[in-house]
Write a protein that holds these residues in place. Structure first.
Motif, PDB file in Angstrom:
ATOM      1  N   LEU A   1      38.525  30.960  37.014  1.00 63.21           N
ATOM      2  CA  LEU A   1      37.676  31.751  37.902  1.00 63.21           C
ATOM      3  C   LEU A   1      37.648  31.136  39.310  1.00 63.21           C
ATOM      4  CD1 LEU A   1      35.883  34.253  37.896  1.00 63.21           C
ATOM      5  CD2 LEU A   1      33.955  32.804  37.316  1.00 63.21           C
TER       6      LEU A   1
ATOM      7  N   LYS B   1      34.345  32.791  26.643  1.00 66.38           N
ATOM      8  CA  LYS B   1      34.667  31.417  26.238  1.00 66.38           C
ATOM      9  C   LYS B   1      33.679  30.371  26.703  1.00 66.38           C
ATOM     10  CE  LYS B   1      39.509  32.193  25.476  1.00 66.38           C
ATOM     11  NZ  LYS B   1      40.708  32.243  26.305  1.00 66.38           N
ATOM     12  N   LEU B   2      33.140  30.574  27.919  1.00 62.82           N
ATOM     13  CA  LEU B   2      32.323  29.493  28.457  1.00 62.82           C
ATOM     14  C   LEU B   2      30.953  29.471  27.804  1.00 62.82           C
ATOM     15  CD1 LEU B   2      32.739  27.361  30.752  1.00 62.82           C
ATOM     16  CD2 LEU B   2      31.324  28.839  32.171  1.00 62.82           C
TER      17      LEU B   2
ATOM     18  N   LEU C   1      28.529  39.953  33.904  1.00 65.52           N
ATOM     19  CA  LEU C   1      29.920  39.509  33.949  1.00 65.52           C
ATOM     20  C   LEU C   1      30.859  40.682  33.669  1.00 65.52           C
ATOM     21  CD1 LEU C   1      29.643  36.068  32.160  1.00 65.52           C
ATOM     22  CD2 LEU C   1      30.486  36.437  34.468  1.00 65.52           C
TER      23      LEU C   1
ATOM     24  N   PRO D   1      36.017  23.187  32.491  1.00 67.16           N
ATOM     25  CA  PRO D   1      36.526  23.958  31.349  1.00 67.16           C
ATOM     26  C   PRO D   1      37.560  24.945  31.889  1.00 67.16           C
ATOM     27  CG  PRO D   1      34.130  23.901  31.328  1.00 67.16           C
ATOM     28  CD  PRO D   1      34.554  23.270  32.609  1.00 67.16           C
TER      29      PRO D   1
ATOM     30  N   ALA E   1      40.747  32.098  40.991  1.00 68.84           N
ATOM     31  CA  ALA E   1      40.697  33.497  41.416  1.00 68.84           C
ATOM     32  C   ALA E   1      39.914  33.627  42.730  1.00 68.84           C
ATOM     33  CB  ALA E   1      40.070  34.365  40.321  1.00 68.84           C
TER      34      ALA E   1
ATOM     35  N   SER F   1      38.288  28.047  31.376  1.00 68.39           N
ATOM     36  CA  SER F   1      37.857  29.393  31.784  1.00 68.39           C
ATOM     37  C   SER F   1      37.194  29.358  33.163  1.00 68.39           C
ATOM     38  CB  SER F   1      36.890  29.968  30.750  1.00 68.39           C
ATOM     39  OG  SER F   1      35.740  29.154  30.633  1.00 68.39           O
TER      40      SER F   1
ATOM     41  N   LYS G   1      41.439  48.603  40.708  1.00 70.06           N
ATOM     42  CA  LYS G   1      42.859  48.671  40.341  1.00 70.06           C
ATOM     43  C   LYS G   1      43.242  50.099  39.938  1.00 70.06           C
ATOM     44  CE  LYS G   1      45.840  47.584  36.585  1.00 70.06           C
ATOM     45  NZ  LYS G   1      45.461  47.843  35.201  1.00 70.06           N
TER      46      LYS G   1
ATOM     47  N   ASP H   1      34.410  25.115  27.148  1.00 70.82           N
ATOM     48  CA  ASP H   1      35.082  26.199  26.445  1.00 70.82           C
ATOM     49  C   ASP H   1      35.001  26.006  24.937  1.00 70.82           C
ATOM     50  OD1 ASP H   1      35.758  27.580  28.661  1.00 70.82           O
ATOM     51  OD2 ASP H   1      37.806  26.858  28.798  1.00 70.82           O
TER      52      ASP H   1
ATOM     53  N   GLU I   1      44.057  42.445  37.724  1.00 71.47           N
ATOM     54  CA  GLU I   1      43.823  42.224  36.295  1.00 71.47           C
ATOM     55  C   GLU I   1      43.467  40.777  36.014  1.00 71.47           C
ATOM     56  OE1 GLU I   1      47.012  43.580  33.740  1.00 71.47           O
ATOM     57  OE2 GLU I   1      46.648  45.616  34.450  1.00 71.47           O
ATOM     58  N   GLU I   2      44.149  39.856  36.694  1.00 72.32           N
ATOM     59  CA  GLU I   2      43.855  38.434  36.501  1.00 72.32           C
ATOM     60  C   GLU I   2      42.417  38.125  36.898  1.00 72.32           C
ATOM     61  OE1 GLU I   2      48.305  36.718  37.408  1.00 72.32           O
ATOM     62  OE2 GLU I   2      46.639  36.046  38.644  1.00 72.32           O
ATOM     63  N   PHE I   3      41.998  38.729  38.020  1.00 75.87           N
ATOM     64  CA  PHE I   3      40.630  38.526  38.504  1.00 75.87           C
ATOM     65  C   PHE I   3      39.636  39.013  37.447  1.00 75.87           C
ATOM     66  CE2 PHE I   3      40.088  37.604  43.197  1.00 75.87           C
ATOM     67  CZ  PHE I   3      38.896  36.939  43.059  1.00 75.87           C
ATOM     68  N   ALA I   4      39.842  40.229  36.950  1.00 75.95           N
ATOM     69  CA  ALA I   4      38.940  40.796  35.943  1.00 75.95           C
ATOM     70  C   ALA I   4      38.940  39.936  34.684  1.00 75.95           C
ATOM     71  CB  ALA I   4      39.351  42.228  35.620  1.00 75.95           C
TER      72      ALA I   4
ATOM     73  N   PHE J   1      36.554  45.105  39.304  1.00 73.14           N
ATOM     74  CA  PHE J   1      37.942  44.800  39.659  1.00 73.14           C
ATOM     75  C   PHE J   1      38.916  45.788  39.033  1.00 73.14           C
ATOM     76  CE2 PHE J   1      36.005  40.778  40.724  1.00 73.14           C
ATOM     77  CZ  PHE J   1      36.708  40.405  41.846  1.00 73.14           C
ATOM     78  N   LEU J   2      38.684  46.090  37.745  1.00 67.96           N
ATOM     79  CA  LEU J   2      39.596  47.006  37.048  1.00 67.96           C
ATOM     80  C   LEU J   2      39.494  48.412  37.631  1.00 67.96           C
ATOM     81  CD1 LEU J   2      39.204  45.750  33.388  1.00 67.96           C
ATOM     82  CD2 LEU J   2      41.100  45.349  34.969  1.00 67.96           C
TER      83      LEU J   2
ATOM     84  N   ALA K   1      39.521  36.785  34.421  1.00 61.55           N
ATOM     85  CA  ALA K   1      38.817  35.519  34.650  1.00 61.55           C
ATOM     86  C   ALA K   1      37.328  35.686  34.370  1.00 61.55           C
ATOM     87  CB  ALA K   1      39.045  35.029  36.077  1.00 61.55           C
ATOM     88  N   PHE K   2      36.768  36.839  34.764  1.00 60.23           N
ATOM     89  CA  PHE K   2      35.343  37.087  34.507  1.00 60.23           C
ATOM     90  C   PHE K   2      35.077  37.279  33.022  1.00 60.23           C
ATOM     91  CE2 PHE K   2      35.430  38.016  39.004  1.00 60.23           C
ATOM     92  CZ  PHE K   2      34.225  37.507  39.422  1.00 60.23           C
ATOM     93  N   LEU K   3      35.940  38.061  32.352  1.00 55.50           N
ATOM     94  CA  LEU K   3      35.732  38.323  30.929  1.00 55.50           C
ATOM     95  C   LEU K   3      35.902  37.056  30.107  1.00 55.50           C
ATOM     96  CD1 LEU K   3      37.439  41.805  30.592  1.00 55.50           C
ATOM     97  CD2 LEU K   3      35.002  41.271  30.686  1.00 55.50           C
ATOM     98  N   ASN K   4      36.839  36.194  30.545  1.00 57.61           N
ATOM     99  CA  ASN K   4      37.067  34.929  29.862  1.00 57.61           C
ATOM    100  C   ASN K   4      35.861  34.016  29.942  1.00 57.61           C
ATOM    101  OD1 ASN K   4      39.211  33.928  28.372  1.00 57.61           O
ATOM    102  ND2 ASN K   4      40.595  34.299  30.086  1.00 57.61           N
ATOM    103  N   VAL K   5      35.264  33.979  31.139  1.00 57.80           N
ATOM    104  CA  VAL K   5      34.057  33.172  31.306  1.00 57.80           C
ATOM    105  C   VAL K   5      32.974  33.705  30.375  1.00 57.80           C
ATOM    106  CG1 VAL K   5      32.138  32.775  32.897  1.00 57.80           C
ATOM    107  CG2 VAL K   5      34.459  32.241  33.596  1.00 57.80           C
ATOM    108  N   LYS K   6      32.872  35.033  30.299  1.00 56.92           N
ATOM    109  CA  LYS K   6      31.868  35.641  29.437  1.00 56.92           C
ATOM    110  C   LYS K   6      32.095  35.255  27.967  1.00 56.92           C
ATOM    111  CE  LYS K   6      30.802  39.983  27.378  1.00 56.92           C
ATOM    112  NZ  LYS K   6      31.842  40.786  26.745  1.00 56.92           N
TER     113      LYS K   6
ATOM    114  N   ALA L   1      33.799  42.284  36.091  1.00 59.17           N
ATOM    115  CA  ALA L   1      35.178  42.522  35.654  1.00 59.17           C
ATOM    116  C   ALA L   1      35.543  43.992  35.818  1.00 59.17           C
ATOM    117  CB  ALA L   1      35.343  42.080  34.203  1.00 59.17           C
TER     118      ALA L   1
END
Lengths: 197, 197
Positions: free
Chosen positions: B9, A52-53, B39, B3, B12, B5, B50, A64, A40-43, B46-47, A45-50, B43
């Motif tokens: 990554l 926030k970055l 992106l 940043p 990760a 975010s 899981k 950010d 979940e953390e890995f996923a 990964f999910l 991290a990708f969504l956050n980059v999408k 994500a």
């Protein structure tokens, strides 16, 4: 042959630079051994980059927030602009800790072979910023496209911002580099840019 | 400096095998250039792993379903079991296309140094399956722990399933391998397992 979920992850990893089939398999198999929380953390991290970055609205650096930490820093000189072709060059330069001015990211280089024209790059905002500046340091790479871009910017800046100082970073033999391993262009740079000892 | 975010990554990516700080940075920066849809796909991969990927309830192989495609395949011989230490060994073996039986994943090796005991491994279910089998092929690696595990399983299987054939995969010089590059253990395996021409 692989379960579909694993194959999708292998395909995703193959988009990373320098990652071929074997390495992507190794990464995906190691990921399949992570626990659910780590996946979940890995996923995330990708969504956050999408989400926030994005690009700093002043210089084009990755950030950010709307403005990057360098542009917002009052301790840095805002009368010096270090022009790079991509945001990762900023990260490399910041590691030296030597530069106290601001940056500007072009997001590419002028390239006739790739069909990239000046108007495709982040140049207009550079001109606006340069009007309040003392020095613009051109740090595009020492390649054909990098030199073309530097020459173009030099002429444009001198025309639009009379009196501005435009400089180019030094090119030559890298630290620890030996002459017999250097290519001809590097050697001729090293010769023509020699300085008095 | 990065940043937040982007740093998350990078952290990760550092969990992947053989990925250090530099490589993780390179991966993260390249990911930051993907478009939002890509992106999301990353994500989702990964999910999906899981949620969907788990162990086949018969052999322990990785599968998106309760039973893996090999265990469900009626064309394969269910009277032969190829015993491996991890699921990725199955993938390697399947690529040869030479084996038509089923597999069993131990999920590790007996190891006194790492404190892994027989009861920590997927052995009980192997014994149950072996009762209806003709042959169990032991394919644990040619290391100290691999040999220990193979010896342990050999004795246990012969005791619990009288009359069963227990075999060990051959060890020796790999294809294309040269004698002067082979280590002593490989060479002594190659000598003791020599066969008549």
């Amino acid at each position: 042959m692989y379960p579909r979920s694993l194959q999708a992850l292998i395909d995703a990893f193959r988009r990373l630079p320098g990652v071929g089939a074997k390495t992507a398999e190794r990464y995906a198999l190691s990921v399949s051994e992570l626990d659910p929380r780590e996946l979940e953390e890995f996923a995330a991290a990708f969504l956050n980059v999408k989400e926030k970055l994005h690009r700093c609205r002043i210089c084009g650096n990755l950030s950010d927030e709307e403005e990057c930490s360098i542009c917002k820093d009052p301790a840095r000189s805002h009368r010096q602009i270090f022009v790079v072709q991509s945001a990762k060059d900023i990260l490399a330069m910041e590691k030296t800790g030597e530069y106290q001015g601001t940056y500007h990211v072009l997001n590419g280089l002028i390239s006739s072979s790739k069909g990239v024209m000046p108007e495709d790059l982040n140049i207009e905002s550079l001109l606006k910023r340069a009007k309040d500046c003392e020095e613009v340091i051109l740090a595009t790479s020492a390649t054909m496209d990098g030199e073309t871009t530097a020459l173009y910017l030099d002429r444009l800046l001198k025309k639009e911002c009379p009196g501005i100082l435009v400089t180019r970073i030094a090119h030559g033999i890298p630290a620890g580099g030996m002459l017999d391993y250097a290519d001809e262009i590097t050697l001729s740079h090293a010769l023509s840019d020699r300085k008095k000892m």
